[in-house]
Design a protein around this motif. Structure first.
Motif, PDB file in Angstrom:
ATOM      1  N   GLY A   9       0.809  -1.221   0.000  1.00  0.00           N
ATOM      2  CA  GLY A   9       0.000   0.000   0.000  1.00  0.00           C
ATOM      3  C   GLY A   9       0.839   1.267   0.000  1.00  0.00           C
ATOM      4  N   ALA A  10       2.074   1.150  -0.477  1.00  0.00           N
ATOM      5  CA  ALA A  10       2.971   2.308  -0.519  1.00  0.00           C
ATOM      6  C   ALA A  10       2.777   3.091  -1.823  1.00  0.00           C
ATOM      7  CB  ALA A  10       4.425   1.845  -0.411  1.00  0.00           C
ATOM      8  N   THR A  11       3.358   4.256  -1.866  1.00  0.00           N
ATOM      9  CA  THR A  11       3.282   5.108  -3.053  1.00  0.00           C
ATOM     10  C   THR A  11       4.591   5.011  -3.825  1.00  0.00           C
ATOM     11  OG1 THR A  11       1.818   6.640  -1.906  1.00  0.00           O
ATOM     12  CG2 THR A  11       2.945   7.480  -3.870  1.00  0.00           C
ATOM     13  N   PHE A  12       4.501   4.770  -5.125  1.00  0.00           N
ATOM     14  CA  PHE A  12       5.686   4.718  -5.975  1.00  0.00           C
ATOM     15  C   PHE A  12       6.090   6.137  -6.351  1.00  0.00           C
ATOM     16  CE2 PHE A  12       7.653   4.636 -10.218  1.00  0.00           C
ATOM     17  CZ  PHE A  12       8.732   3.815  -9.946  1.00  0.00           C
ATOM     18  N   LEU A  13       7.343   6.475  -6.116  1.00  0.00           N
ATOM     19  CA  LEU A  13       7.865   7.781  -6.508  1.00  0.00           C
ATOM     20  C   LEU A  13       8.774   7.599  -7.717  1.00  0.00           C
ATOM     21  CD1 LEU A  13       8.742   9.271  -3.011  1.00  0.00           C
ATOM     22  CD2 LEU A  13       6.700   9.673  -4.396  1.00  0.00           C
ATOM     23  N   GLN A  14       8.402   8.202  -8.804  1.00  0.00           N
ATOM     24  CA  GLN A  14       9.162   8.107 -10.047  1.00  0.00           C
ATOM     25  C   GLN A  14      10.523   8.773  -9.846  1.00  0.00           C
ATOM     26  OE1 GLN A  14      10.795   7.496 -13.098  1.00  0.00           O
ATOM     27  NE2 GLN A  14       8.761   6.720 -13.521  1.00  0.00           N
ATOM     28  N   PRO A  15      11.618   8.104 -10.185  1.00  0.00           N
ATOM     29  CA  PRO A  15      12.945   8.677  -9.943  1.00  0.00           C
ATOM     30  C   PRO A  15      13.342   9.810 -10.881  1.00  0.00           C
ATOM     31  CG  PRO A  15      13.137   6.529 -10.972  1.00  0.00           C
ATOM     32  CD  PRO A  15      11.684   6.733 -10.680  1.00  0.00           C
ATOM     33  N   PHE A  16      12.696   9.923 -12.055  1.00  0.00           N
ATOM     34  CA  PHE A  16      13.082  11.008 -12.959  1.00  0.00           C
ATOM     35  C   PHE A  16      11.922  11.566 -13.773  1.00  0.00           C
ATOM     36  CE2 PHE A  16      14.444   6.910 -14.827  1.00  0.00           C
ATOM     37  CZ  PHE A  16      13.650   6.845 -15.962  1.00  0.00           C
ATOM     38  N   ASP A  17      10.918  10.786 -14.082  1.00  0.00           N
ATOM     39  CA  ASP A  17       9.835  11.239 -14.960  1.00  0.00           C
ATOM     40  C   ASP A  17       8.700  11.884 -14.168  1.00  0.00           C
ATOM     41  OD1 ASP A  17       8.928  11.610 -17.572  1.00  0.00           O
ATOM     42  OD2 ASP A  17       7.711   9.793 -17.534  1.00  0.00           O
ATOM     43  N   ASP A  18       9.052  12.913 -13.428  1.00  0.00           N
ATOM     44  CA  ASP A  18       8.116  13.586 -12.541  1.00  0.00           C
ATOM     45  C   ASP A  18       8.481  15.071 -12.519  1.00  0.00           C
ATOM     46  OD1 ASP A  18       6.225  13.131  -9.934  1.00  0.00           O
ATOM     47  OD2 ASP A  18       7.733  14.671  -9.556  1.00  0.00           O
ATOM     48  N   TYR A  19       7.509  15.933 -12.693  1.00  0.00           N
ATOM     49  CA  TYR A  19       7.799  17.370 -12.774  1.00  0.00           C
ATOM     50  C   TYR A  19       8.413  17.925 -11.486  1.00  0.00           C
ATOM     51  CZ  TYR A  19       5.362  17.383 -17.227  1.00  0.00           C
ATOM     52  OH  TYR A  19       5.004  17.130 -18.518  1.00  0.00           O
ATOM     53  N   GLU A  20       7.996  17.424 -10.337  1.00  0.00           N
ATOM     54  CA  GLU A  20       8.583  17.908  -9.088  1.00  0.00           C
ATOM     55  C   GLU A  20      10.034  17.450  -8.931  1.00  0.00           C
ATOM     56  OE1 GLU A  20       5.877  16.892  -5.953  1.00  0.00           O
ATOM     57  OE2 GLU A  20       4.425  18.387  -6.587  1.00  0.00           O
ATOM     58  N   VAL A  21      10.328  16.230  -9.370  1.00  0.00           N
ATOM     59  CA  VAL A  21      11.711  15.743  -9.351  1.00  0.00           C
ATOM     60  C   VAL A  21      12.562  16.597 -10.289  1.00  0.00           C
ATOM     61  CG1 VAL A  21      13.222  13.803  -9.965  1.00  0.00           C
ATOM     62  CG2 VAL A  21      11.119  13.381  -8.670  1.00  0.00           C
ATOM     63  N   MET A  22      12.043  16.856 -11.485  1.00  0.00           N
ATOM     64  CA  MET A  22      12.768  17.698 -12.447  1.00  0.00           C
ATOM     65  C   MET A  22      13.021  19.087 -11.864  1.00  0.00           C
ATOM     66  SD  MET A  22      11.044  16.886 -16.135  1.00  0.00           S
ATOM     67  CE  MET A  22       9.692  15.744 -15.929  1.00  0.00           C
ATOM     68  N   ALA A  23      12.007  19.665 -11.238  1.00  0.00           N
ATOM     69  CA  ALA A  23      12.158  21.005 -10.658  1.00  0.00           C
ATOM     70  C   ALA A  23      13.210  21.000  -9.556  1.00  0.00           C
ATOM     71  CB  ALA A  23      10.818  21.495 -10.115  1.00  0.00           C
ATOM     72  N   GLY A  24      13.196  19.980  -8.731  1.00  0.00           N
ATOM     73  CA  GLY A  24      14.201  19.878  -7.674  1.00  0.00           C
ATOM     74  C   GLY A  24      15.603  19.778  -8.239  1.00  0.00           C
ATOM     75  N   GLN A  25      15.767  18.974  -9.277  1.00  0.00           N
ATOM     76  CA  GLN A  25      17.078  18.836  -9.897  1.00  0.00           C
ATOM     77  C   GLN A  25      17.465  20.108 -10.649  1.00  0.00           C
ATOM     78  OE1 GLN A  25      17.124  15.112 -12.043  1.00  0.00           O
ATOM     79  NE2 GLN A  25      17.080  13.948 -10.156  1.00  0.00           N
ATOM     80  N   GLY A  26      16.485  20.869 -11.074  1.00  0.00           N
ATOM     81  CA  GLY A  26      16.751  22.134 -11.758  1.00  0.00           C
ATOM     82  C   GLY A  26      17.400  23.180 -10.872  1.00  0.00           C
ATOM     83  N   THR A  27      17.338  22.976  -9.551  1.00  0.00           N
ATOM     84  CA  THR A  27      17.988  23.937  -8.653  1.00  0.00           C
ATOM     85  C   THR A  27      19.500  23.963  -8.861  1.00  0.00           C
ATOM     86  OG1 THR A  27      18.161  22.361  -6.818  1.00  0.00           O
ATOM     87  CG2 THR A  27      16.169  23.733  -6.911  1.00  0.00           C
ATOM     88  N   VAL A  28      20.052  22.909  -9.416  1.00  0.00           N
ATOM     89  CA  VAL A  28      21.479  22.887  -9.758  1.00  0.00           C
ATOM     90  C   VAL A  28      21.778  24.027 -10.735  1.00  0.00           C
ATOM     91  CG1 VAL A  28      23.301  21.560 -10.897  1.00  0.00           C
ATOM     92  CG2 VAL A  28      21.708  20.413  -9.345  1.00  0.00           C
ATOM     93  N   ALA A  29      20.863  24.256 -11.671  1.00  0.00           N
ATOM     94  CA  ALA A  29      21.054  25.337 -12.651  1.00  0.00           C
ATOM     95  C   ALA A  29      21.089  26.695 -11.963  1.00  0.00           C
ATOM     96  CB  ALA A  29      19.944  25.300 -13.693  1.00  0.00           C
TER      97      ALA A  29
END
Length: 186
Positions: A9-29
């Motif tokens: 009953g857990a939630t799967f978190l997409q490691p890369f194909d997710d807009y929030e993940v992309m936004a978080g990684q965009g902070t590097v920019a």
């Protein structure tokens, strides 16, 4: 992972194909642009596309003049193929020392962002990556995993024109097995 999520009953978190993940990684920019506002080119390792999607989207919003170039290993180049074809593509298999970017099926969302924001995609060989790892160890005393060293590998191999340009090679991750370091040194 999806099976475990269904059972527990857990939630799967997409490691890369997710807009929030992309936004978080965009902070590097944001960090890159803050430290080097006159940067000409940013070179980014690419696996499933989350890091480059976030970085490229952020850079293009802040300073569209900056070129963003993605790098994949020759033996795991689904995003490279997708970029060249202009549509989402997969590969049948992956074979590279750069296990951190060994993705045969990039994200649908990441592919769309890459096609919208990235200026170019290149590939590098495992030998190119090994040379970059060794150079980083010898000259900079940095331990960078093969995936993370692919950006420097592309510049050193002449796949990215950096001559006379302010170029940032995004180096990510230090997750490298001692046996890989031994093979690289040999």
């Amino acid at each position: 992972a999806r099976g475990i999520c269904e059972q527990g009953g857990a939630t799967f978190l997409q490691p890369f194909d997710d807009y929030e993940v992309m936004a978080g990684q965009g902070t590097v920019a944001l960090e890159i642009l803050s430290e080097l506002p006159t940067v000409d080119t940013v070179v980014v390792p690419v696996g499933g596309g989350g890091l480059i999607s976030g970085v490229a989207a952020c850079i293009k919003q802040v300073n569209p003049r900056v070129r963003v170039v993605g790098v994949q290993a020759e033996g795991a180049c689904a995003v490279y193929k997708s970029f060249k074809a202009g549509k989402h593509m997969t590969t049948d298999g992956v074979s590279t020392i750069a296990d951190g970017i060994a993705v045969g099926n990039p994200g649908e969302k990441t592919t769309a962002e890459i096609l919208r924001c990235v200026d170019d995609m290149v590939t590098v060989s495992d030998n190119d990556i090994s040379s970059a790892i060794l150079l980083l160890m010898e000259r900079s005393k940095l331990i960078v995993e093969p995936a993370g060293a692919s950006s420097l590998a592309a510049v050193l191999a002449g796949k990215v024109d950096a001559k006379g340009k302010r170029t940032v090679c995004l180096l990510s991750g230090g997750n490298i097995d001692v046996s890989v370091i031994h093979r690289v040194v040999e």
